[in-house]
Design a protein around this motif. Structure first.
Motif, mmCIF file in Angstrom:
data_model
loop_
_atom_site.group_PDB
_atom_site.id
_atom_site.type_symbol
_atom_site.label_atom_id
_atom_site.label_comp_id
_atom_site.label_asym_id
_atom_site.label_seq_id
_atom_site.Cartn_x
_atom_site.Cartn_y
_atom_site.Cartn_z
ATOM 1 N N UNK A 31 20.442 2.802 48.604
ATOM 2 C CA UNK A 31 20.458 2.991 47.281
ATOM 3 C C UNK A 31 18.897 3.198 46.766
ATOM 4 N N UNK A 32 18.777 3.984 45.547
ATOM 5 C CA UNK A 32 17.552 4.137 44.980
ATOM 6 C C UNK A 32 17.872 3.551 43.535
ATOM 7 N N UNK A 33 16.787 2.990 43.037
ATOM 8 C CA UNK A 33 17.110 1.964 41.704
ATOM 9 C C UNK A 33 16.039 2.328 40.697
ATOM 10 N N UNK A 34 16.266 2.798 39.357
ATOM 11 C CA UNK A 34 15.163 3.059 38.440
ATOM 12 C C UNK A 34 15.811 2.676 37.165
ATOM 13 N N UNK A 35 14.776 2.617 36.303
ATOM 14 C CA UNK A 35 15.117 2.224 35.048
ATOM 15 C C UNK A 35 15.376 0.837 34.589
ATOM 16 N N UNK A 36 15.631 0.491 33.328
ATOM 17 C CA UNK A 36 15.983 -0.815 32.674
ATOM 18 C C UNK A 36 17.059 -0.723 31.785
ATOM 19 N N UNK A 37 17.764 -1.955 31.757
ATOM 20 C CA UNK A 37 18.948 -2.030 30.710
ATOM 21 C C UNK A 37 20.312 -2.289 31.724
ATOM 22 N N UNK A 38 21.434 -2.149 30.765
ATOM 23 C CA UNK A 38 22.593 -2.302 31.849
ATOM 24 C C UNK A 38 22.899 -1.097 33.013
ATOM 25 N N UNK A 39 23.480 -1.747 33.890
ATOM 26 C CA UNK A 39 23.465 -1.101 35.185
ATOM 27 C C UNK A 39 24.575 0.161 35.081
ATOM 28 N N UNK A 40 24.302 1.206 35.730
ATOM 29 C CA UNK A 40 25.016 2.327 35.917
ATOM 30 C C UNK A 40 25.007 2.763 37.354
ATOM 31 N N UNK A 41 26.099 3.085 38.293
ATOM 32 C CA UNK A 41 26.004 3.381 39.658
ATOM 33 C C UNK A 41 26.325 5.054 39.588
ATOM 34 N N UNK A 42 25.408 5.746 40.421
ATOM 35 C CA UNK A 42 25.974 7.502 40.394
ATOM 36 C C UNK A 42 26.318 7.580 41.881
ATOM 37 N N UNK A 43 27.546 8.124 42.010
ATOM 38 C CA UNK A 43 28.088 8.283 43.271
ATOM 39 C C UNK A 43 28.118 9.860 43.352
ATOM 40 N N UNK A 44 27.452 10.201 44.395
ATOM 41 C CA UNK A 44 27.248 11.759 44.740
ATOM 42 C C UNK A 44 28.529 12.307 45.287
ATOM 43 N N UNK A 45 28.598 13.709 45.366
ATOM 44 C CA UNK A 45 30.038 14.320 45.787
ATOM 45 C C UNK A 45 29.608 14.958 47.139
ATOM 46 N N UNK A 46 30.418 16.103 47.415
ATOM 47 C CA UNK A 46 30.331 16.754 48.729
ATOM 48 C C UNK A 46 29.083 17.473 48.840
ATOM 49 N N UNK A 47 28.577 17.619 50.199
ATOM 50 C CA UNK A 47 27.239 18.287 50.376
ATOM 51 C C UNK A 47 26.159 18.180 49.591
ATOM 52 N N UNK A 48 25.805 16.727 49.459
ATOM 53 C CA UNK A 48 24.618 16.213 48.616
ATOM 54 C C UNK A 48 24.484 14.811 48.935
ATOM 55 N N UNK A 49 23.566 14.406 48.490
ATOM 56 C CA UNK A 49 23.220 12.912 48.453
ATOM 57 C C UNK A 49 22.494 12.558 47.429
ATOM 58 N N UNK A 50 22.174 11.169 47.440
ATOM 59 C CA UNK A 50 21.747 10.672 46.227
ATOM 60 C C UNK A 50 20.381 11.348 45.602
ATOM 61 N N UNK A 51 19.679 12.068 46.613
ATOM 62 C CA UNK A 51 18.637 12.847 46.096
ATOM 63 C C UNK A 51 18.743 14.015 45.151
ATOM 64 N N UNK A 52 20.158 14.371 45.357
ATOM 65 C CA UNK A 52 20.341 15.528 44.101
ATOM 66 C C UNK A 52 20.590 15.003 42.732
#
Length: 297
Positions: A31-52
């Motif tokens: 996983x990538x992590x950036x920012x500050x404050x409460x945590x939010x997880x972003x789950x990518x979908x089909x034909x993509x990765x976290x880079x999108x």
């Protein structure tokens, strides 16, 4: 346990760190992590990765600590098909939530289906936002697409399999409905060859992503027709979609809205299924981030 390493991206952009967390079955989730404050997880979908979703994470980073994993399906080439299920994806998310303390989840497309299923069973999730989870009313539709995709991939016809998946998901341009399939396969094969050895911007090539489609199609087939099950979710829910997306995705949001009468819903005028992606690949992440900031605040 996560191991975090400094890994700045392009100059002038929000820096991020990377880490891994180990899921219940021993799979390492990056996983990538950036920012500050409460945590939010972003789950990518089909034909993509976290880079999108780098730019979406950057847009949220001023208010939240954003965690963007690469789902377990990336890089898989069939060896674990018999063991794959949505429960494995939920276990991956559970491990990431436990490691980071995040309580908010945003799932895009098939990632949205995972986020909803996780919200049914993981009390750690307080708020869940989803962008157009591709839930069909009848699972026979995605099951048929999966069967044809698997046959074509087994014969090494990657271009044909990609076209099958795009047509099934109604994600191709309007011209897809008029161009003869042999010509589509020829053009797609040329496109795949043009990407060989040239990943740009941290993105994976379509050829590299193609094997992961099996798992997303399986997930959609397994979960379609189960909209009412999500009515038991106790977390706050935000349903997001674009006005230019296919009708079946809007119908899926309609069904979820009926099952979750307390859910909030927002439609983005002029945007489509790729709205949350980076701008260089057709997204409008700032518009999506604005609604997520409001909801997760």
């Amino acid at each position: 346990m996560a191991v975090t390493v400094s890994s700045p991206i392009d100059a002038g952009r929000e820096p991020y760190t990377t880490g891994t967390v180990t899921s219940n079955d021993g799979t390492n989730i990056r996983y990538r992590r950036m920012g500050r404050g409460p945590g939010v997880v972003v789950l990518h979908g089909t034909m993509s990765s976290g880079a999108n979703h780098t730019q979406l994470a950057e847009a949220l980073a001023g208010s939240f600590t954003v965690f963007v994993p690469d789902r377990r399906t990336l890089g898989q080439r069939g060896r674990d098909r018999g063991e794959y299920s949505i429960l494995k994806e939920v276990e991956d998310l559970d491990a990431l939530l436990a490691e980071t303390g995040a309580v908010n989840v945003f799932g895009v497309s098939s990632g949205g289906i995972i986020a909803l299923q996780a919200a049914l069973t993981l009390p750690a999730i307080y708020r869940v936002a989803v962008y157009e989870p591709p839930l069909f009313a009848d699972r026979s539709v995605p099951s048929a697409v999966l069967a044809r995709y698997d046959r074509e991939m087994a014969r090494g016809k990657v271009a044909a399999a990609l076209i099958t998946a795009m047509k099934g998901a109604q994600m191709g341009p309007p011209a897809f409905n008029y161009i003869p399939r042999p010509l589509l396969e020829f053009l797609t094969s040329r496109m795949l060859k043009s990407q060989d050895g040239k990943p740009a911007g941290g993105y994976l090539t379509m050829k590299a992503l193609a094997p992961s489609l099996h798992y997303d199609l399986q997930l959609v087939a397994d979960m379609s027709g189960k909209h009412r099950d999500f009515g038991a979710i106790r977390a706050e829910v935000l349903l997001l979609g674009g006005s230019k997306s296919p009708a079946y995705l809007k119908a899926a949001l309609d069904s979820l809205e009926k099952a979750l009468p307390q859910a909030q819903r927002v439609e983005f005028p002029g945007l489509d299924h790729a709205a949350s992606w980076n701008t260089d690949i057709g997204g409008r992440p700032d518009a999506v981030a604005e609604e997520l900031r409001r909801f997760f605040a």
